[in-house]
Design a protein around this motif. Structure first.
Motif, PDB file in Angstrom:
ATOM      1  N   ALA B  37       0.846  -1.197   0.000  1.00 24.62           N
ATOM      2  CA  ALA B  37       0.000   0.000   0.000  1.00 24.62           C
ATOM      3  C   ALA B  37       0.878   1.242   0.000  1.00 24.62           C
ATOM      4  O   ALA B  37       0.563   2.251  -0.638  1.00 24.62           O
ATOM      5  CB  ALA B  37      -0.911  -0.018   1.223  1.00 24.62           C
ATOM      6  N   ALA B  38       2.006   1.161   0.708  1.00 27.81           N
ATOM      7  CA  ALA B  38       2.923   2.310   0.748  1.00 27.81           C
ATOM      8  C   ALA B  38       3.499   2.588  -0.643  1.00 27.81           C
ATOM      9  O   ALA B  38       3.680   3.748  -1.035  1.00 27.81           O
ATOM     10  CB  ALA B  38       4.046   2.032   1.745  1.00 27.81           C
ATOM     11  N   ASP B  39       3.779   1.514  -1.401  1.00 28.66           N
ATOM     12  CA  ASP B  39       4.289   1.700  -2.774  1.00 28.66           C
ATOM     13  C   ASP B  39       3.267   2.445  -3.626  1.00 28.66           C
ATOM     14  O   ASP B  39       3.611   3.331  -4.403  1.00 28.66           O
ATOM     15  CB  ASP B  39       4.583   0.338  -3.420  1.00 28.66           C
ATOM     16  CG  ASP B  39       5.769  -0.362  -2.764  1.00 28.66           C
ATOM     17  OD1 ASP B  39       6.641   0.337  -2.219  1.00 28.66           O
ATOM     18  OD2 ASP B  39       5.797  -1.611  -2.798  1.00 28.66           O
ATOM     19  N   TRP B  40       2.010   2.044  -3.459  1.00 31.16           N
ATOM     20  CA  TRP B  40       0.966   2.713  -4.256  1.00 31.16           C
ATOM     21  C   TRP B  40       0.815   4.170  -3.814  1.00 31.16           C
ATOM     22  O   TRP B  40       0.714   5.064  -4.654  1.00 31.16           O
ATOM     23  CB  TRP B  40      -0.383   1.978  -4.107  1.00 31.16           C
ATOM     24  CG  TRP B  40      -0.463   0.725  -4.926  1.00 31.16           C
ATOM     25  CD1 TRP B  40      -0.371  -0.551  -4.464  1.00 31.16           C
ATOM     26  CD2 TRP B  40      -0.631   0.625  -6.350  1.00 31.16           C
ATOM     27  NE1 TRP B  40      -0.474  -1.444  -5.513  1.00 31.16           N
ATOM     28  CE2 TRP B  40      -0.626  -0.753  -6.671  1.00 31.16           C
ATOM     29  CE3 TRP B  40      -0.765   1.569  -7.380  1.00 31.16           C
ATOM     30  CZ2 TRP B  40      -0.768  -1.214  -7.986  1.00 31.16           C
ATOM     31  CZ3 TRP B  40      -0.904   1.104  -8.697  1.00 31.16           C
ATOM     32  CH2 TRP B  40      -0.907  -0.273  -8.982  1.00 31.16           C
ATOM     33  N   SER B  41       0.836   4.420  -2.509  1.00 28.41           N
ATOM     34  CA  SER B  41       0.639   5.822  -2.107  1.00 28.41           C
ATOM     35  C   SER B  41       1.840   6.691  -2.444  1.00 28.41           C
ATOM     36  O   SER B  41       1.700   7.896  -2.636  1.00 28.41           O
ATOM     37  CB  SER B  41       0.247   5.977  -0.636  1.00 28.41           C
ATOM     38  OG  SER B  41       0.645   4.898   0.109  1.00 28.41           O
ATOM     39  N   ALA B  42       3.015   6.063  -2.547  1.00 28.08           N
ATOM     40  CA  ALA B  42       4.202   6.853  -2.920  1.00 28.08           C
ATOM     41  C   ALA B  42       4.042   7.474  -4.305  1.00 28.08           C
ATOM     42  O   ALA B  42       4.607   8.534  -4.599  1.00 28.08           O
ATOM     43  CB  ALA B  42       5.441   5.967  -2.880  1.00 28.08           C
ATOM     44  N   LEU B  43       3.246   6.818  -5.154  1.00 27.40           N
ATOM     45  CA  LEU B  43       3.041   7.337  -6.516  1.00 27.40           C
ATOM     46  C   LEU B  43       2.380   8.713  -6.496  1.00 27.40           C
ATOM     47  O   LEU B  43       2.614   9.546  -7.371  1.00 27.40           O
ATOM     48  CB  LEU B  43       2.159   6.371  -7.328  1.00 27.40           C
ATOM     49  CG  LEU B  43       2.726   4.987  -7.610  1.00 27.40           C
ATOM     50  CD1 LEU B  43       1.680   4.133  -8.314  1.00 27.40           C
ATOM     51  CD2 LEU B  43       3.985   5.091  -8.467  1.00 27.40           C
ATOM     52  N   ALA B  44       1.557   8.944  -5.460  1.00 27.93           N
ATOM     53  CA  ALA B  44       0.833  10.211  -5.388  1.00 27.93           C
ATOM     54  C   ALA B  44       1.769  11.392  -5.168  1.00 27.93           C
ATOM     55  O   ALA B  44       1.419  12.535  -5.444  1.00 27.93           O
ATOM     56  CB  ALA B  44      -0.208  10.152  -4.274  1.00 27.93           C
ATOM     57  N   LYS B  45       2.961  11.084  -4.671  1.00 27.47           N
ATOM     58  CA  LYS B  45       3.924  12.175  -4.421  1.00 27.47           C
ATOM     59  C   LYS B  45       4.735  12.510  -5.671  1.00 27.47           C
ATOM     60  O   LYS B  45       5.476  13.477  -5.702  1.00 27.47           O
ATOM     61  CB  LYS B  45       4.866  11.776  -3.281  1.00 27.47           C
ATOM     62  CG  LYS B  45       4.134  11.527  -1.964  1.00 27.47           C
ATOM     63  CD  LYS B  45       5.114  11.302  -0.817  1.00 27.47           C
ATOM     64  CE  LYS B  45       4.400  10.906   0.450  1.00 27.47           C
ATOM     65  NZ  LYS B  45       4.035   9.453   0.477  1.00 27.47           N
TER      66      LYS B  45
END
Lengths: 132, 321
Positions: B37-45
Motif C-alpha cells: 500500500a505504501a508503494d501505491w501511495s508513494a506514486l501520489a507524491k
C-alpha cells in the motif's frame, strides 16, 4: 480593397503553411511519393463509399463524366483518430453527400489522390486537419 | 491404440511446452516484489503524468469548442515531407511552430527532433554529427532514397522514432514501472523504475530495454539494445552501442518537456540532444490504431511505392470492400 488583398495574401500564406503542416503529419505513416504534390485538381461528385479506417480514411465519390455516366474517384485522408479529435467524425460526411474535393493527384493514373479539402453543400469544409 | 497414441503425444507436447516456457521464465532474471500500500501511495507524491499527451499544441478540443486548436502543431511533430530525403542537407527542422504556443523551451541541438517520422527514424538528423562511416551511409541513402519506408507497410518505427509521431500517448505509473501507451501503431514502452540494472547483453528490440529513475521531479529513462531495424535518423542506422537518455518533466501543469540525448560511439561523434514538448488533453482517450486495418499504402522490397487505391485507371467501382 488594399486590406482585402492583404487579407487574401495572408490567408493564402496561412493556407500554404497549413498544407505544409499537414503534409508533415501524414508522413508519420508514409511518404507522398504516390502523389503529385505540385499539382492540385478539383472535382465535384457524390459520396459513394467511406472507409473510416486506420491508418487512413478513404473517400470514394462518383463524378459525372462527359459520356453521360460517372467515374469513381478515391481520396486518401488522415486517420479517424486524428480527425475525430478535430471535429471531423465518422458521421460528418454521409453517403450521397455532394462534395467538391481538392486533391493532389495519384501518379499511377488512377482517379483520385491525396485529399486536401472538401466543401460540402451545407458550407462545411473538411480538411486534412479536421472539419471547419 | 489410437487413443493411447493421442495421450502420448499430448504428454510429449505438454512436456515440450512446459520446458519451453520454463526456459523463457528462467531467462527473466528479475523478479518484482509484490507492491505494498505504501508503494501505491508513494506514486501520489510523484509529478502528475497522468492522461493523454500529444506533441505540440495538438488538435481541437472535441466537443469543447476547439479553442485550443493548434493547426501547425502536428506538422512540427511529424516533420516536413522533405526531411527523409535530405534530413542532413536541409536546414535544421527544430523550428517548431507550435512550440511557443505550447510553452516549449527553445531547442538545444539544432533541431531535427520532429523530422522524418515516416522514415522510421523519427529524427531528420539535422545537427547530428555523424562519424565518417555513418555519414557515408547517410550520403548513400540520400543519393538513392527509396520512395518510401517500411513504415508504409505498417512496420512500427521503434525508438527513437515512435516518440515523435503525430498521435498521442498515455503515461501510466504503477509501483516500480512507468508504462507509455503509444497510439501510433498501437505500441507500448515498458520502463522499469524498480531499481533493476540494464542488461549487459540485451536482446535487440524495437524499443530497446528501458529502466527509469526519478531525479526530483524529472523521470530519467535510460534505454539500450535497439533492433537494427530502428533508425538513428532517416536513412541512418545506429550501432549496437546506441543509448538513449530521456528526461521527462512537467514545465507547466499540462506541458511536458522531453529532453532526448542519443549517444552512439560508432555512429555519432558527439551526443545528440533534442527537446520536444507534449501537451496534455484531459478530454482525450487513446484510440485504437490498427495499421493493418486498411493499409492501402506500401512499398516493395526495393522501396518503390505500391499504392492500392481500390480504383482502376479511368475510374471504376472500388475493387476492395
Amino acid at each position: 480593397m488594399k486590406t482585402n488583398m492583404k487579407r487574401t495574401l495572408l490567408s493564402a500564406i496561412v493556407a500554404a503553411g497549413l498544407i505544409a503542416a499537414v503534409a508533415g503529419t501524414a508522413m508519420a505513416h508514409h511518404s507522398f511519393s504516390a502523389f503529385n504534390t505540385t499539382d492540385t485538381k478539383t472535382v465535384t461528385g457524390t459520396v459513394k463509399k467511406i472507409e473510416w479506417t486506420n491508418p487512413h480514411i478513404w473517400i470514394y465519390i462518383d463524378v459525372p463524366n462527359d459520356k453521360g455516366g460517372s467515374d469513381t474517384y478515391g481520396f486518401e485522408g488522415m486517420s479517424p483518430n486524428y480527425l475525430e479529435r478535430r471535429d471531423w467524425t465518422r458521421t460528418t460526411l454521409k453517403l450521397g453527400d455532394k462534395i467538391t474535393v481538392s486533391f493532389n493527384p495519384l501518379k499511377n493514373g488512377d482517379n483520385g489522390g491525396m485529399f486536401r479539402n472538401g466543401k460540402l453543400s451545407n458550407g462545411k469544409v473538411l480538411t486534412m486537419n479536421g472539419a471547419q | 491404440m489410437r487413443s493411447s497414441t493421442k495421450i502420448l503425444s499430448a504428454i510429449v507436447s505438454a512436456a515440450f511446452f512446459s520446458a519451453a516456457f520454463s526456459w523463457i521464465a528462467s531467462a527473466q532474471t528479475y523478479s518484482t516484489k509484490p507492491p505494498t500500500a505504501a508503494d501505491w501511495s508513494a506514486l501520489a507524491k510523484l509529478p502528475d503524468f497522468s492522461g493523454v499527451w500529444e506533441r505540440g499544441g495538438g488538435g481541437g478540443a472535441a466537443g469543447a469548442g476547439g479553442a485550443a486548436r493548434g493547426n501547425a502543431a502536428p506538422a512540427a511533430a511529424a516533420g516536413a515531407p522533405a526531411a527523409p530525403r535530405g534530413g542532413a542537407a536541409a536546414p535544421p527542422r527544430g523550428g517548431n511552430p507550435a512550440a511557443p504556443a505550447a510553452g516549449a523551451p527553445a531547442r538545444g541541438a539544432g533541431g531535427g527532433a520532429g523530422a522524418g517520422a515516416g522514415a522510421g527514424g523519427g529524427r531528420g538528423g539535422g545537427g547530428m554529427s555523424l562519424t565518417p562511416e555513418y555519414d557515408a551511409k547517410r550520403r548513400a541513402y540520400q543519393a538513392n532514397p527509396p520512395e518510401d519506408t517500411q513504415a508504409s507497410n505498417c512496420l512500427p518505427p521503434g525508438m527513437p522514432g515512435i516518440m515523435t509521431q503525430p498521435y498521442p500517448m498515455e503515461f501510466l505509473l504503477s509501483p516500480g514501472k512507468v508504462t507509455i501507451v503509444i497510439e501510433a501503431y498501437t505500441q507500448v514502452r515498458h520502463i522499469y523504475t524498480d531499481g533493476r540494472k540494464l542488461p549487459e547483453d540485451p536482446d535487440p528490440r524495437f524499443f530497446g530495454t528501458s529502466i527509469g529513475r526519478w531525479e526530483g521531479d524529472t523521470l530519467v529513462v535510460d534505454t539500450v539494445g535497439f533492433s537494427p531495424q530502428t533508425l538513428l535518423a532517416a536513412g541512418v542506422p545506429h550501432s549496437d552501442k546506441m543509448r538513449i537518455l530521456e528526461r521527462f518533466r512537467l514545465t507547466d501543469p499540462d506541458t511536458m518537456s522531453i529532453e532526448t540525448t542519443i549517444t552512439d560511439p560508432e555512429a555519432l561523434t558527439a551526443p545528440y540532444t533534442t527537446t520536444s514538448s507534449l501537451r496534455r488533453h484531459r478530454n482525450w482517450t487513446i484510440a485504437e490504431y490498427i495499421c493493418e486495418e486498411n493499409n492501402r499504402n506500401g512499398v516493395d522490397d526495393t522501396g518503390k511505392v505500391k499504392i492500392n487505391t481500390g480504383i482502376s485507371a479511368g475510374g471504376t467501382t472500388p475493387k476492395k470492400d
